[in-house]
Write a protein that holds these residues in place. Sequence first.
Motif: not given
Length: 164
Positions: A104-114, A120-133
């Motif tokens: 994770p790339m973190r900044l205070d109470d926020r983070a991003v995880v790729t 199957f044969d389908q590639p996926r690329l997601l960016s998940v934005s997270l918050v600390e609650e």
Amino acid sequence: MRAILSLLIILAPMAQSAMAEETYADPKALVQAIYDGYKPGAAKGDPTVHYSERLKGIAQLAADTGTGATPALSSELEPVADPNFNPFLPDDNALLFDLVISEPMRLDDRAVVTVTYHNFDQPRLLSVSLVEESGIWKVDDVASLGSEVPWLLSWALAADPYAM
């Protein structure tokens, strides 16, 4: 003996809840736990349990009002507008391989995880934005950045950017 068994039955759900909260005290652990649910034989859960209060509110508003993206002519965006859409695995069937969850790339109470994987044969690329609650990491938004039509979950639940 019955008293001990009764006590164990009562305390077991509380212990599981405490363990779950401990598991999600780290943003990467939360994302890993989400994708552990897609392993063969794993029970699939409701993805919304991992949503932040903000994202739950957006999904609930979309469900309550029926607002959301109108089907595009190509219908590529149509499933994204559904409040029950699973942003972590947007396909009907799952055979995941090459799953990589970044640090994770973190900044205070926020983070991003790729997250990258093949279903199957389908590639996926997601960016998940997270918050600390309250000391627990929750998913605040999900963006699909792969070769398919890109989408941002919160935006797709609120409006169809391609119909404007």
